[in-house]
Design a protein around this motif. Sequence first.
Motif, PDB file in Angstrom:
ATOM      1  N   GLU A  47       9.735   6.625  -6.938  1.00  0.00           N
ATOM      2  CA  GLU A  47      11.061   6.825  -7.546  1.00  0.00           C
ATOM      3  C   GLU A  47      11.923   7.760  -6.695  1.00  0.00           C
ATOM      4  O   GLU A  47      13.101   7.492  -6.458  1.00  0.00           O
ATOM      5  CB  GLU A  47      10.923   7.368  -8.968  1.00  0.00           C
ATOM      6  N   SER A  48      11.339   8.861  -6.228  1.00  0.00           N
ATOM      7  CA  SER A  48      12.103   9.812  -5.412  1.00  0.00           C
ATOM      8  C   SER A  48      12.540   9.188  -4.092  1.00  0.00           C
ATOM      9  O   SER A  48      13.654   9.427  -3.621  1.00  0.00           O
ATOM     10  CB  SER A  48      11.277  11.066  -5.139  1.00  0.00           C
ATOM     11  N   PHE A  49      11.674   8.386  -3.484  1.00  0.00           N
ATOM     12  CA  PHE A  49      12.045   7.710  -2.239  1.00  0.00           C
ATOM     13  C   PHE A  49      13.199   6.752  -2.494  1.00  0.00           C
ATOM     14  O   PHE A  49      14.120   6.663  -1.704  1.00  0.00           O
ATOM     15  CB  PHE A  49      10.844   6.977  -1.641  1.00  0.00           C
ATOM     16  N   SER A  50      13.151   6.042  -3.608  1.00  0.00           N
ATOM     17  CA  SER A  50      14.219   5.109  -3.953  1.00  0.00           C
ATOM     18  C   SER A  50      15.529   5.858  -4.170  1.00  0.00           C
ATOM     19  O   SER A  50      16.579   5.461  -3.679  1.00  0.00           O
ATOM     20  CB  SER A  50      13.835   4.324  -5.204  1.00  0.00           C
ATOM     21  N   THR A  51      15.470   6.977  -4.896  1.00  0.00           N
ATOM     22  CA  THR A  51      16.656   7.794  -5.157  1.00  0.00           C
ATOM     23  C   THR A  51      17.242   8.332  -3.850  1.00  0.00           C
ATOM     24  O   THR A  51      18.452   8.403  -3.687  1.00  0.00           O
ATOM     25  CB  THR A  51      16.308   8.962  -6.099  1.00  0.00           C
ATOM     26  N   ALA A  52      16.376   8.694  -2.910  1.00  0.00           N
ATOM     27  CA  ALA A  52      16.826   9.217  -1.610  1.00  0.00           C
ATOM     28  C   ALA A  52      17.219   8.098  -0.655  1.00  0.00           C
ATOM     29  O   ALA A  52      17.593   8.363   0.485  1.00  0.00           O
ATOM     30  CB  ALA A  52      15.727  10.067  -0.988  1.00  0.00           C
ATOM     31  N   ASP A  53      17.112   6.847  -1.114  1.00  0.00           N
ATOM     32  CA  ASP A  53      17.418   5.674  -0.296  1.00  0.00           C
ATOM     33  C   ASP A  53      16.610   5.692   1.001  1.00  0.00           C
ATOM     34  O   ASP A  53      17.127   5.447   2.089  1.00  0.00           O
ATOM     35  CB  ASP A  53      18.922   5.590  -0.011  1.00  0.00           C
ATOM     36  N   LEU A  54      15.320   5.987   0.858  1.00  0.00           N
ATOM     37  CA  LEU A  54      14.402   6.035   1.989  1.00  0.00           C
ATOM     38  C   LEU A  54      13.244   5.098   1.692  1.00  0.00           C
ATOM     39  O   LEU A  54      12.651   5.146   0.615  1.00  0.00           O
ATOM     40  CB  LEU A  54      13.893   7.467   2.188  1.00  0.00           C
ATOM     41  N   HIS A  55      12.929   4.246   2.619  1.00  0.00           N
ATOM     42  CA  HIS A  55      11.839   3.294   2.460  1.00  0.00           C
ATOM     43  C   HIS A  55      10.627   3.829   3.229  1.00  0.00           C
ATOM     44  O   HIS A  55      10.786   4.415   4.298  1.00  0.00           O
ATOM     45  CB  HIS A  55      12.267   1.923   3.010  1.00  0.00           C
ATOM     46  N   HIS A  56       9.425   3.630   2.673  1.00  0.00           N
ATOM     47  CA  HIS A  56       8.230   4.165   3.332  1.00  0.00           C
ATOM     48  C   HIS A  56       8.056   3.608   4.751  1.00  0.00           C
ATOM     49  O   HIS A  56       7.634   4.323   5.649  1.00  0.00           O
ATOM     50  CB  HIS A  56       6.976   3.916   2.488  1.00  0.00           C
ATOM     51  N   VAL A  57       8.397   2.350   4.974  1.00  0.00           N
ATOM     52  CA  VAL A  57       8.281   1.778   6.320  1.00  0.00           C
ATOM     53  C   VAL A  57       9.250   2.486   7.259  1.00  0.00           C
ATOM     54  O   VAL A  57       8.905   2.829   8.399  1.00  0.00           O
ATOM     55  CB  VAL A  57       8.521   0.253   6.297  1.00  0.00           C
ATOM     56  N   GLU A  58      10.460   2.748   6.779  1.00  0.00           N
ATOM     57  CA  GLU A  58      11.454   3.472   7.578  1.00  0.00           C
ATOM     58  C   GLU A  58      10.943   4.862   7.956  1.00  0.00           C
ATOM     59  O   GLU A  58      11.154   5.329   9.075  1.00  0.00           O
ATOM     60  CB  GLU A  58      12.759   3.591   6.788  1.00  0.00           C
TER      61      GLU A  58
END
Length: 181
Positions: free
Chosen positions: A63-74
């Motif tokens: 959820e936090s990654f989504s909110t930060a607009d950051l993808h794990h692959v990125e």
Amino acid sequence: MRVTMVATGAVSAAHLPMYLSWLRRREAHGLERIVMTRSASQFVSPLSLRSIARVPVIQDDWESFSTADLHHVELGESSDVILVYPATVNYLMRVSLLAFDTPSVAAIATGECTTVLCPSLPPRIVAHPLYTAARQRIESVPRYRMVEPVVGESLASAAPGSVPPPLWELWPELEGMVTQP
């Protein structure tokens, strides 16, 4: 050098503000972001890390990654190094088993960058056969580097534990650990 630091829930995470103060004073240190596990926030706050390091601090959950607009692959592709400091036994086991339960472990698994893991271990774990097997699996991946822990105080036992070396000893060596494409 672009570094993403992952802080996990070892007691030694409490030293991060001091280490990050030192790092902030270095020119061109390369720290771009800090990812914190939920258990790390038991020992240090996201606000203190963000205030001292002056970089974004992101909770290690989907959820936090989504909110930060950051993808794990990125995350794995935009870093030269993912530095797991400190790395708990639980985190090391998850990396060794290719668990995709959090964005940082997924980024380590899918990325092409060097991952440097700095164990912080309770007494007697270094010789435990399951830890030894996990360490061997991790060390079999060419772009993963395990830093040898140093003897440290255990707050729960009279027996010594193992902690990562101070960041100021490790940081100058990071550039030499980066896997060249």
